[in-house]
Motif scaffolding. Structure first.
Motif, PDB file in Angstrom:
ATOM      1  N   UNK A 348       0.795  -1.227   0.000  1.00 35.30           N
ATOM      2  CA  UNK A 348       0.000   0.000   0.000  1.00 35.30           C
ATOM      3  C   UNK A 348       0.829   1.279   0.000  1.00 35.30           C
ATOM      4  N   UNK A 349       2.026   1.257   0.557  1.00 32.43           N
ATOM      5  CA  UNK A 349       2.856   2.460   0.608  1.00 32.43           C
ATOM      6  C   UNK A 349       3.575   2.623  -0.725  1.00 32.43           C
ATOM      7  N   UNK A 350       3.474   3.809  -1.284  1.00 28.45           N
ATOM      8  CA  UNK A 350       4.141   4.105  -2.549  1.00 28.45           C
ATOM      9  C   UNK A 350       5.485   4.749  -2.251  1.00 28.45           C
ATOM     10  N   UNK A 351       6.552   4.075  -2.642  1.00 23.77           N
ATOM     11  CA  UNK A 351       7.906   4.552  -2.403  1.00 23.77           C
ATOM     12  C   UNK A 351       8.755   4.110  -3.590  1.00 23.77           C
ATOM     13  N   UNK A 352       9.423   5.052  -4.258  1.00 27.03           N
ATOM     14  CA  UNK A 352      10.217   4.674  -5.433  1.00 27.03           C
ATOM     15  C   UNK A 352      11.346   3.693  -5.119  1.00 27.03           C
ATOM     16  N   UNK A 353      11.723   3.587  -3.859  1.00 26.75           N
ATOM     17  CA  UNK A 353      12.788   2.659  -3.479  1.00 26.75           C
ATOM     18  C   UNK A 353      12.275   1.249  -3.184  1.00 26.75           C
ATOM     19  N   UNK A 354      10.953   1.098  -3.125  1.00 29.26           N
ATOM     20  CA  UNK A 354      10.392  -0.221  -2.877  1.00 29.26           C
ATOM     21  C   UNK A 354      10.275  -0.987  -4.194  1.00 29.26           C
ATOM     22  N   UNK A 355      10.353  -2.305  -4.101  1.00 29.04           N
ATOM     23  CA  UNK A 355      10.280  -3.178  -5.271  1.00 29.04           C
ATOM     24  C   UNK A 355       8.994  -3.989  -5.235  1.00 29.04           C
ATOM     25  N   UNK A 356       8.565  -4.509  -6.392  1.00 26.03           N
ATOM     26  CA  UNK A 356       7.421  -5.420  -6.386  1.00 26.03           C
ATOM     27  C   UNK A 356       7.728  -6.648  -5.542  1.00 26.03           C
ATOM     28  N   UNK A 357       6.712  -7.175  -4.889  1.00 26.13           N
ATOM     29  CA  UNK A 357       6.933  -8.304  -3.993  1.00 26.13           C
ATOM     30  C   UNK A 357       7.522  -9.499  -4.720  1.00 26.13           C
ATOM     31  N   UNK A 358       7.137  -9.691  -5.981  1.00 29.49           N
ATOM     32  CA  UNK A 358       7.662 -10.830  -6.737  1.00 29.49           C
ATOM     33  C   UNK A 358       9.172 -10.723  -6.922  1.00 29.49           C
ATOM     34  N   UNK A 359       9.669  -9.504  -7.164  1.00 29.53           N
ATOM     35  CA  UNK A 359      11.111  -9.318  -7.323  1.00 29.53           C
ATOM     36  C   UNK A 359      11.842  -9.532  -6.002  1.00 29.53           C
ATOM     37  N   UNK A 360      11.249  -9.075  -4.917  1.00 31.93           N
ATOM     38  CA  UNK A 360      11.867  -9.282  -3.613  1.00 31.93           C
ATOM     39  C   UNK A 360      11.987 -10.780  -3.316  1.00 31.93           C
ATOM     40  N   UNK A 361      10.944 -11.532  -3.602  1.00 29.91           N
ATOM     41  CA  UNK A 361      10.986 -12.974  -3.361  1.00 29.91           C
ATOM     42  C   UNK A 361      12.042 -13.647  -4.225  1.00 29.91           C
ATOM     43  N   UNK A 362      12.128 -13.218  -5.482  1.00 28.78           N
ATOM     44  CA  UNK A 362      13.060 -13.861  -6.410  1.00 28.78           C
ATOM     45  C   UNK A 362      14.516 -13.594  -6.050  1.00 28.78           C
ATOM     46  N   UNK A 363      14.798 -12.428  -5.480  1.00 27.61           N
ATOM     47  CA  UNK A 363      16.185 -12.041  -5.229  1.00 27.61           C
ATOM     48  C   UNK A 363      16.668 -12.319  -3.815  1.00 27.61           C
ATOM     49  N   UNK A 364      15.783 -12.637  -2.899  1.00 28.61           N
ATOM     50  CA  UNK A 364      16.152 -12.724  -1.487  1.00 28.61           C
ATOM     51  C   UNK A 364      16.680 -14.106  -1.107  1.00 28.61           C
ATOM     52  N   UNK A 376       0.160 -11.243   1.601  1.00 28.84           N
ATOM     53  CA  UNK A 376       1.353 -12.038   1.847  1.00 28.84           C
ATOM     54  C   UNK A 376       1.015 -13.475   2.246  1.00 28.84           C
ATOM     55  N   UNK A 377      -0.176 -13.668   2.832  1.00 29.85           N
ATOM     56  CA  UNK A 377      -0.596 -15.024   3.175  1.00 29.85           C
ATOM     57  C   UNK A 377      -0.786 -15.877   1.921  1.00 29.85           C
ATOM     58  N   UNK A 378      -1.090 -15.217   0.819  1.00 33.79           N
ATOM     59  CA  UNK A 378      -1.419 -15.939  -0.410  1.00 33.79           C
ATOM     60  C   UNK A 378      -0.202 -16.188  -1.292  1.00 33.79           C
ATOM     61  N   UNK A 379       0.966 -15.682  -0.877  1.00 35.29           N
ATOM     62  CA  UNK A 379       2.156 -15.836  -1.699  1.00 35.29           C
ATOM     63  C   UNK A 379       2.618 -17.292  -1.724  1.00 35.29           C
ATOM     64  N   UNK A 380       3.129 -17.679  -2.853  1.00 29.13           N
ATOM     65  CA  UNK A 380       3.746 -18.997  -2.976  1.00 29.13           C
ATOM     66  C   UNK A 380       5.248 -18.828  -2.796  1.00 29.13           C
ATOM     67  N   UNK A 381       5.718 -19.087  -1.584  1.00 33.42           N
ATOM     68  CA  UNK A 381       7.122 -18.858  -1.265  1.00 33.42           C
ATOM     69  C   UNK A 381       7.972 -20.030  -1.747  1.00 33.42           C
ATOM     70  N   UNK A 382       9.161 -19.736  -2.252  1.00 33.43           N
ATOM     71  CA  UNK A 382      10.081 -20.833  -2.599  1.00 33.43           C
ATOM     72  C   UNK A 382      10.335 -21.716  -1.376  1.00 33.43           C
ATOM     73  N   UNK A 383      10.335 -23.020  -1.570  1.00 29.95           N
ATOM     74  CA  UNK A 383      10.454 -23.949  -0.446  1.00 29.95           C
ATOM     75  C   UNK A 383      11.771 -23.801   0.303  1.00 29.95           C
ATOM     76  N   UNK A 384      12.799 -23.299  -0.381  1.00 30.50           N
ATOM     77  CA  UNK A 384      14.104 -23.172   0.265  1.00 30.50           C
ATOM     78  C   UNK A 384      14.374 -21.757   0.782  1.00 30.50           C
ATOM     79  N   UNK A 385      13.361 -20.891   0.787  1.00 29.50           N
ATOM     80  CA  UNK A 385      13.542 -19.519   1.258  1.00 29.50           C
ATOM     81  C   UNK A 385      13.189 -19.437   2.737  1.00 29.50           C
ATOM     82  N   UNK A 386      14.165 -19.231   3.634  1.00 29.37           N
ATOM     83  CA  UNK A 386      13.858 -19.123   5.061  1.00 29.37           C
ATOM     84  C   UNK A 386      13.167 -17.797   5.379  1.00 29.37           C
TER      85      UNK A 386
END
Length: 401
Positions: A348-364, A376-386
């Motif tokens: 909900x917060x608009x900040x030019x420094x924030x990234x889309x959630x999908x990119x955060x998941x992919x890079x973290x 966030x409850x509905x996200x499909x998290x990678x099984x190996x992402x702690x």
């Protein structure tokens, strides 16, 4: 000026914010002639166009029904002069030393005095330091104005204001009987019931409510820390404590106790009690220390210095776009001192420094949950992402095993 000559029933000063705007819309929805005076020109234009400048469930539809009809919005301080009741939503802030700064309130009212008129009722709405209402009455009396002064504290939860304004009892207080009568008449148009107190009683009642919630959250967070230090899942204990056991039903879950009110009002109460409020200070140390605790435990499990860490949710609570006093920002600072890279996102917060959630998941390499937004409850998290999940959003405990 006679009361019959006022163009508006009520003017909400500072009324384009989280406290004032839902109140103004609710008054206007109940047939009162309402104006909003706010120095934020951008917010004023947003409201004039029928859009809310922040998230508030049910507010935008109600706004569109009243704007330009029973609700007028502007930056002109002259709107104050045209209203029978003047509701002020400017609260007493806390300085960098955690002491209330009444001089801010004094300067505000000194600037408001030229726009006030005899016969008006001035109503303080935001949480104030005990004794503030009487001080404002004395300040206005010295100016020669014949106005009534009341304190009617806001009691609703951000995000639920439109619902709660009309179902919760409204506390009403005033510096004399006529002030109580005027404030009761105004809030009687929207509130389910009224509770009449003296100004000091009302001021303390409002602060006590916020401080009680802050202490409750601190209790849960202290239990959370103790359990984690024993290598246990606090949420397993929480479920055992509260399951079909009414005496423990009031125990909150763990998480960030933040936002623009709870911490500030706890410090206000401490200052009002000559800094002898040990329970409040202890609660502050626990709640403000929770981000540090999470990072400390993460360092014990991971080599943060080599990792990209993702932080989901920067608002101070779920389903909000309000970043004020959010502990997610404190968590970010701590992680930036330890991790190689920190990536942030919010629904909900608009900040030019924030990234889309999908990119955060992919890079973290490691994920922290800052605000438990529903998506966030509905996200499909990678099984190996702690995931470090202080809210237990995914039902797996806080720390990865």
């Amino acid at each position: 000026m006679a009361e019959s000559e006022f163009r508006h029933d009520v003017c909400v000063v500072g009324g384009c914010g989280h406290v004032g705007l839902p109140l103004a819309i609710t008054f206007a929805s109940h047939g009162l002639r309402v104006s909003v005076s706010d120095i934020n020109a951008r917010a004023v234009e947003t409201v004039r166009s029928g859009r809310m400048p922040f998230l508030e469930a049910g507010a935008e539809e109600a706004l569109r029904a009243v704007i330009g009809r029973t609700l007028e919005v502007g930056t002109e301080p002259g709107l104050v002069s045209e209203a029978r009741h003047v509701v002020v939503v400017i609260g007493t802030p806390v300085d960098e030393h955690l002491n209330p700064t009444f001089h801010t309130m004094r300067r505000f009212f000194q600037g408001l005095i030229p726009h006030l008129r005899d016969g008006q009722t001035v109503i303080l709405r935001s949480t104030v330091f005990p004794g503030t209402t009487e001080k404002i009455r004395a300040l206005l009396d010295r100016s020669g104005l014949r106005v009534r002064v009341a304190f009617c504290p806001e009691r609703v939860a951000e995000g639920k204001a439109m619902e709660e304004l009309v179902v919760l009892p409204q506390i009403v207080s005033g510096c004399d009987e006529r002030a109580v009568e005027a404030a009761s008449e105004l809030f009687g148009t929207i509130a389910k019931s009224l509770i009449v107190l003296s100004p000091l009683e009302a001021e303390l009642t409002k602060i006590f409510a916020n401080v009680w919630r802050y202490i409750q959250f601190a209790t849960a967070n202290q239990f959370f820390m103790i359990a984690a230090d024993h290598g246990l899942d606090f949420y397993k204990l929480h479920d055992a404590l509260t399951h079909d056991y009414p005496r423990m039903a009031g125990l909150p879950r763990g998480g960030f106790a933040a936002g623009p009110c709870l911490f500030k009002d706890t410090m206000q109460l401490s200052a009002a009690y000559d800094n002898n409020f040990a329970l409040g200070h202890a609660a502050m140390l626990v709640n403000e220390g929770l981000p540090n605790f999470l990072v400390k435990h993460a360092k014990g499990r991971f080599d943060l210095a080599t990792m990209t860490v993702g932080l989901l949710g920067m608002a101070f609570k779920a389903e909000s776009d309000d970043p004020r006093e959010s502990l997610s920002y404190k968590l970010r600072k701590l992680l930036e001192a330890e991790a190689e890279t920190v990536l942030c996102t919010d629904e909900y917060i608009r900040d030019p420094n924030f990234l889309p959630v999908e990119e955060v998941l992919a890079r973290s390499d490691l994920l922290f949950i800052g605000a438990p937004h529903r998506r966030y409850r509905e996200l499909s998290l990678p099984s190996d992402l702690p995931v470090v999940d202080v809210w237990n959003l995914y039902g797996r405990g806080t720390f990865p095993g």
